[in-house]
Write a protein that holds these residues in place. Structure first.
Motif, short mmCIF file in Angstrom:
data_model
loop_
_atom_site.label_atom_id
_atom_site.label_comp_id
_atom_site.label_asym_id
_atom_site.label_seq_id
_atom_site.Cartn_x
_atom_site.Cartn_y
_atom_site.Cartn_z
N GLU A 143 40.32 17.31 20.78
CA GLU A 143 40.30 15.91 20.36
C GLU A 143 39.41 15.72 19.14
O GLU A 143 39.76 14.94 18.23
CB GLU A 143 39.81 15.03 21.52
CG GLU A 143 39.68 13.55 21.16
CD GLU A 143 40.94 12.94 20.57
OE1 GLU A 143 40.82 12.04 19.70
OE2 GLU A 143 42.05 13.35 20.95
N HIS A 147 40.57 14.15 15.65
CA HIS A 147 39.85 13.00 15.13
C HIS A 147 39.32 13.27 13.72
O HIS A 147 39.44 12.43 12.82
CB HIS A 147 38.70 12.63 16.07
CG HIS A 147 37.85 11.51 15.58
ND1 HIS A 147 38.28 10.19 15.58
CD2 HIS A 147 36.59 11.49 15.06
CE1 HIS A 147 37.33 9.42 15.09
NE2 HIS A 147 36.31 10.17 14.76
N TRP A 202 45.22 23.05 16.26
CA TRP A 202 44.92 22.21 17.43
C TRP A 202 45.19 22.99 18.71
O TRP A 202 44.42 22.90 19.67
CB TRP A 202 45.78 20.95 17.40
CG TRP A 202 45.49 20.02 18.55
CD1 TRP A 202 44.58 19.01 18.60
CD2 TRP A 202 46.14 20.02 19.84
NE1 TRP A 202 44.60 18.38 19.82
CE2 TRP A 202 45.55 18.99 20.60
CE3 TRP A 202 47.14 20.80 20.41
CZ2 TRP A 202 45.95 18.71 21.91
CZ3 TRP A 202 47.55 20.54 21.72
CH2 TRP A 202 46.94 19.49 22.46
N HIS A 206 42.71 23.59 21.88
CA HIS A 206 43.10 23.11 23.21
C HIS A 206 42.98 24.23 24.24
O HIS A 206 42.45 24.02 25.34
CB HIS A 206 44.54 22.59 23.18
CG HIS A 206 45.06 22.21 24.54
ND1 HIS A 206 44.72 21.03 25.16
CD2 HIS A 206 45.87 22.89 25.41
CE1 HIS A 206 45.30 20.97 26.34
NE2 HIS A 206 46.01 22.08 26.52
N HIS A 245 51.38 13.52 22.20
CA HIS A 245 50.34 12.83 21.42
C HIS A 245 50.96 12.06 20.25
O HIS A 245 50.53 10.94 19.93
CB HIS A 245 49.33 13.84 20.88
CG HIS A 245 48.28 14.26 21.85
ND1 HIS A 245 47.41 13.37 22.44
CD2 HIS A 245 47.95 15.48 22.34
CE1 HIS A 245 46.60 14.02 23.26
NE2 HIS A 245 46.90 15.30 23.23
#
Length: 291
Positions: A143, A147, A202, A206, A245
């Protein structure tokens, strides 16, 4: 204004034989620039300058992105005269684009906008330092990665918050951040679908956060090898998670734009949002058919 028109105007100020002959450039930030231009069109105080402001923002963003290509280039690419020349020209190209931005705004007497955009560049550079520091120290989760990516993409465009009026001023930061988040998710999804540039993506963060210990160890030990990452990307259904997402962020973006209570603006922005919606739906449909 069409995306092609924005590209055409900005390209006029970016064209240089030396740059085009010896180095490539980053992708044109069409989506965010189109978003900015369209929203500025609905601002009485800035509508007459929307073309100029869109072009100079393009120049600054291209300058930032071109410099990033130098910072993120593998060390091996600098070997030899050709590689060194490419690296040097990327630095010079970024500086060149920035100089055009200053020149255009000063000619138009837009001194306040020079200040706003310059402050935004400083903030972005600080964000980059923090971001790359966390990456290097492995102090990142999925996250935070998402962000930070959205922050870096939206940072320059937040400089226009002060020129918006009323409800637009309040909602613009959220709109541009959510739009940028969708762009990051689209980019990450493309990496997975092409199975390229997976290191530091990402999906890796994760798995490092949620994966089994043995899988985390594989990434820690061999996380820069695509062949080691690919099986884990499938195992942890990274494409499906990214798609979910993206659908969520695209829906949130549509809700934010609807709050502006302008049917005309919503209609004008819909073509910019549609790729995000379609990308999320396409993946969801494909999974349903497989199931």
């Amino acid at each position: 204004m069409s995306r092609a028109r924005i590209n055409q105007l900005a390209s006029k100020y970016m064209s240089h034989d030396m740059i085009s002959l010896h180095t490539d450039l980053p992708d044109f930030p069409e989506g965010r620039i189109s978003l900015l231009y369209t929203v500025l069109s609905h601002q009485p105080s800035s509508a007459s300058h929307k073309e100029l402001l869109s072009v100079v923002t393009t120049l600054v963003q291209m300058g930032l992105d071109t410099h990033d290509m130098v910072e993120n280039s593998p060390s091996g690419t600098t070997n030899g005269v050709k590689g060194m020349r490419t690296q040097q020209l990327r630095v010079l190209a970024g500086d060149y684009f920035s100089s055009r931005f200053y020149h255009l705004l000063s000619q138009a007497g837009q001194i306040e906008m020079i200040r706003r955009l310059s402050e935004a560049v400083c903030n972005i550079n600080q964000l980059k330092m923090n971001f790359y520091g966390k990456l290097k120290q492995m102090k990142m989760n999925a996250e935070e990665y998402l962000h930070c990516g959205a922050e870096l993409k939206s940072g320059l465009f937040l400089a226009f918050t002060g020129v918006m009026g009323g409800l637009y001023e309040r909602l613009w930061p959220e709109i541009v951040e959510r739009f940028s988040r969708c762009e990051v998710l689209m980019h990450e999804l493309a990496k997975v679908e092409k199975m390229s540039s997976l290191a530091g993506s990402w999906g890796v963060w994760h798995i490092l956060q949620e994966g089994a210990e043995e899988d985390r160890n594989i990434l820690i030990e061999r996380g820069d090898e695509n062949q080691s990452i690919q099986p884990l990307i499938h195992k942890y259904e990274i494409a499906e998670k990214l798609s979910a997402h993206l659908r969520q962020s695209a829906t949130q973006l549509q809700v934010l734009i609807q709050k502006l209570q302008s049917d005309n603006l919503l209609r004008e922005l819909q073509p910019l949002i549609e790729p995000f919606v379609k990308a999320g739906q396409h993946r969801a449909t494909a999974l349903k058919e497989l199931g």
